[in-house]
Design a protein around this motif. Structure first.
Motif, mmCIF file in Angstrom:
data_model
loop_
_atom_site.group_PDB
_atom_site.id
_atom_site.type_symbol
_atom_site.label_atom_id
_atom_site.label_comp_id
_atom_site.label_asym_id
_atom_site.label_seq_id
_atom_site.Cartn_x
_atom_site.Cartn_y
_atom_site.Cartn_z
ATOM 1 N N PRO A 292 0.836 -1.206 0.000
ATOM 2 C CA PRO A 292 0.000 0.000 0.000
ATOM 3 C C PRO A 292 0.870 1.256 0.000
ATOM 4 N N GLY A 293 0.415 2.280 -0.727
ATOM 5 C CA GLY A 293 1.156 3.532 -0.806
ATOM 6 C C GLY A 293 2.193 3.559 -1.894
ATOM 7 N N THR A 294 2.191 2.546 -2.786
ATOM 8 C CA THR A 294 3.166 2.501 -3.882
ATOM 9 C C THR A 294 2.448 2.284 -5.213
ATOM 10 N N PHE A 295 3.192 2.497 -6.298
ATOM 11 C CA PHE A 295 2.673 2.290 -7.648
ATOM 12 C C PHE A 295 3.134 0.935 -8.181
ATOM 13 N N SER A 296 2.316 0.343 -9.012
ATOM 14 C CA SER A 296 2.661 -0.924 -9.656
ATOM 15 C C SER A 296 3.628 -0.692 -10.804
ATOM 16 N N GLU A 297 4.159 -1.779 -11.333
ATOM 17 C CA GLU A 297 4.866 -1.702 -12.598
ATOM 18 C C GLU A 297 3.861 -1.279 -13.678
ATOM 19 N N ARG A 298 4.363 -0.783 -14.787
ATOM 20 C CA ARG A 298 3.479 -0.395 -15.887
ATOM 21 C C ARG A 298 2.801 -1.639 -16.460
ATOM 22 N N VAL A 299 1.519 -1.502 -16.736
ATOM 23 C CA VAL A 299 0.735 -2.597 -17.316
ATOM 24 C C VAL A 299 0.522 -2.276 -18.789
ATOM 25 N N MET A 300 1.266 -2.956 -19.634
ATOM 26 C CA MET A 300 1.251 -2.640 -21.065
ATOM 27 C C MET A 300 -0.158 -2.730 -21.665
ATOM 28 N N ALA A 301 -0.919 -3.743 -21.246
ATOM 29 C CA ALA A 301 -2.244 -3.947 -21.824
ATOM 30 C C ALA A 301 -3.266 -2.918 -21.343
ATOM 31 N N LEU A 302 -2.909 -2.130 -20.337
ATOM 32 C CA LEU A 302 -3.784 -1.069 -19.840
ATOM 33 C C LEU A 302 -3.144 0.287 -20.111
ATOM 34 N N ASP A 303 -2.843 0.512 -21.376
ATOM 35 C CA ASP A 303 -2.278 1.784 -21.849
ATOM 36 C C ASP A 303 -0.962 2.130 -21.160
ATOM 37 N N ASN A 304 -0.220 1.096 -20.755
ATOM 38 C CA ASN A 304 1.092 1.274 -20.144
ATOM 39 C C ASN A 304 1.046 2.147 -18.888
ATOM 40 N N ARG A 305 -0.061 2.050 -18.149
ATOM 41 C CA ARG A 305 -0.214 2.838 -16.928
ATOM 42 C C ARG A 305 0.339 2.105 -15.709
ATOM 43 N N SER A 306 0.815 2.874 -14.736
ATOM 44 C CA SER A 306 1.147 2.355 -13.408
ATOM 45 C C SER A 306 -0.025 2.668 -12.495
ATOM 46 N N PHE A 307 -0.427 1.705 -11.684
ATOM 47 C CA PHE A 307 -1.589 1.885 -10.816
ATOM 48 C C PHE A 307 -1.163 1.995 -9.356
ATOM 49 N N TYR A 308 -1.828 2.895 -8.649
ATOM 50 C CA TYR A 308 -1.510 3.180 -7.246
ATOM 51 C C TYR A 308 -2.401 2.347 -6.327
ATOM 52 N N LYS A 309 -1.794 1.771 -5.288
ATOM 53 C CA LYS A 309 -2.556 1.072 -4.258
ATOM 54 C C LYS A 309 -2.686 2.009 -3.062
ATOM 55 N N PRO A 310 -3.893 2.510 -2.773
ATOM 56 C CA PRO A 310 -4.063 3.462 -1.667
ATOM 57 C C PRO A 310 -3.464 2.956 -0.366
ATOM 58 N N SER A 311 -2.904 3.868 0.399
ATOM 59 C CA SER A 311 -2.177 3.506 1.611
ATOM 60 C C SER A 311 -3.076 2.991 2.719
ATOM 61 N N PHE A 312 -4.390 3.258 2.626
ATOM 62 C CA PHE A 312 -5.285 2.756 3.672
ATOM 63 C C PHE A 312 -5.746 1.338 3.386
ATOM 64 N N HIS A 313 -5.257 0.741 2.296
ATOM 65 C CA HIS A 313 -5.588 -0.649 1.988
ATOM 66 C C HIS A 313 -4.692 -1.586 2.775
ATOM 67 N N GLU A 314 -4.869 -1.586 4.054
ATOM 68 C CA GLU A 314 -4.093 -2.467 4.925
ATOM 69 C C GLU A 314 -4.863 -3.768 5.169
ATOM 70 N N PRO A 315 -4.167 -4.880 5.406
ATOM 71 C CA PRO A 315 -4.885 -6.121 5.702
ATOM 72 C C PRO A 315 -5.672 -5.994 6.998
ATOM 73 N N PRO A 316 -6.812 -6.677 7.115
ATOM 74 C CA PRO A 316 -7.619 -6.594 8.336
ATOM 75 C C PRO A 316 -6.873 -7.150 9.529
ATOM 76 N N ILE A 317 -7.149 -6.594 10.701
ATOM 77 C CA ILE A 317 -6.507 -7.035 11.926
ATOM 78 C C ILE A 317 -7.478 -7.925 12.685
ATOM 79 N N ASP A 318 -7.007 -9.127 13.040
ATOM 80 C CA ASP A 318 -7.832 -10.037 13.821
ATOM 81 C C ASP A 318 -7.828 -9.612 15.281
ATOM 82 N N LEU A 319 -9.012 -9.401 15.834
ATOM 83 C CA LEU A 319 -9.131 -8.998 17.246
ATOM 84 C C LEU A 319 -9.502 -10.185 18.128
#
Length: 319
Positions: A292-319
């Motif tokens: 989370p908080g980083t960009f992916s490698e470029r995806v050639m089949a998706l117009d060579n875009r890099s996609f961002y994973k929002p930083s709040f996408h953290e794995p759930p915490i077991d309570l």
């Protein structure tokens, strides 16, 4: 086996086994030969360069062979690349096999077949149902093992069946929102649209296009098979024509490989569902490899875009 390639970060040391998916010879600027190796395991793949390779290396490090290597994960032009330190072929003493390194669908082939069969059972038009069932049964074994492509989306063992199951679920949800859709046509179109890939592609390991795939393509292959199935089952009528149109138009546009654009409602929706599922698979594959908080490698089949994973996408915490 150690953790999969997708879980390594740039700078990590690697000491593990990999399957060589492809090995391509090249000539460096200094005139010396080298090999570009596409290395894979069940979580993904990465490329590496074997510089200054010998004729013996070229005979040893070939596609579908398993190697043990050490190295470090680096980055080149925005893409991860493995910097080799050592590489050797494996022997029986290593106790590894090709199937250990092949990525598979997250659902078993048996479960996917059961789900697809249920959709066929729900069809009310007997002509559409019989043609669909006939062609699926004819290619069932290869269909359940085949990838959906050589790269980009669902390019793994049982990827074609997984693509179809995912599309069927999307189709069912859309039909509930838009009840005017003919679900017999839509479900059949989903099941048949890529079925020609069982003959277009060579199989789930080191997948390449067959001679028939290169000369005809999966669209032509399955359109011909729909005709043959209709004759074999003594089925006539507009249903046969519409099923062929669904296959012919599912890529959407001529420049995307469709001989015809969608000209019925179910064909338009089929194209959209196919596009959604393919793109979601590509995005999931790109984003699952990063933090989370980083960009992916470029995806050639998706117009060579890099996609961002929002930083709040953290794995759930077991309570």
């Amino acid at each position: 086996m150690t953790k999969g390639i997708r879980y390594y970060q740039v700078g990590d040391k690697i000491d593990s086994y990999f399957l060589i998916k492809t090995a391509t010879r090249g000539i460096a600027s200094n005139g010396k030969p080298f090999l570009t190796l596409i290395l894979g395991d069940h979580t993904g793949e990465i490329d590496a360069k074997l510089w200054g390779c010998s004729p013996e290396d070229e005979k040893t490090f070939i596609s579908k062979s398993i190697v043990h290597l050490t190295g470090e994960l680096g980055e080149y032009r925005g893409r991860n690349q493995l910097k080799l330190q050592s590489i050797r072929p494996t022997t029986a003493m290593d106790d590894v096999k090709v199937t250990d390194f092949v990525r598979s669908a997250p659902i078993s082939p048996e479960d996917m077949l059961e789900q697809i069969t249920q959709y066929i059972f729900e069809m009310k038009n007997s002509s559409i149902q019989r043609i669909t069932r006939h062609l699926l049964k004819k290619h069932q074994s290869d269909f359940l093992e085949s990838p959906a492509a050589t790269k980009n989306h669902h390019e793994f063992h049982s990827g074609l069946a997984y693509h179809v199951v995912s599309m069927l679920h999307i189709a069912k949800s859309l039909a509930e929102l838009y009840p005017s859709l003919d679900t017999d046509l839509l479900y059949s179109g989903v099941i048949l649209h890529d079925l020609g890939k069982v003959r277009e592609l060579s199989g789930p390991i080191d997948t390449v296009y067959t001679l028939e795939g290169n000369l005809l393509g999966h669209i032509t292959i399955i359109v011909n098979e729909i005709d043959e199935a209709a004759k074999e089952l003594s089925i006539e009528g507009e249903e046969v024509l519409i099923l062929k149109h669904l296959v012919l138009s599912h890529h959407g546009k001529g420049e995307w490989g469709s001989p015809k654009p969608p000209l019925i409602k179910e064909a338009e929706i089929l194209h959209m569902i196919d596009n959604i599922d393919a793109k979601m698979n590509m995005l999931d594959r790109a984003l699952e490899r990063i933090q989370p908080g980083t960009f992916s490698e470029r995806v050639m089949a998706l117009d060579n875009r890099s996609f961002y994973k929002p930083s709040f996408h953290e794995p759930p915490i077991d309570l």
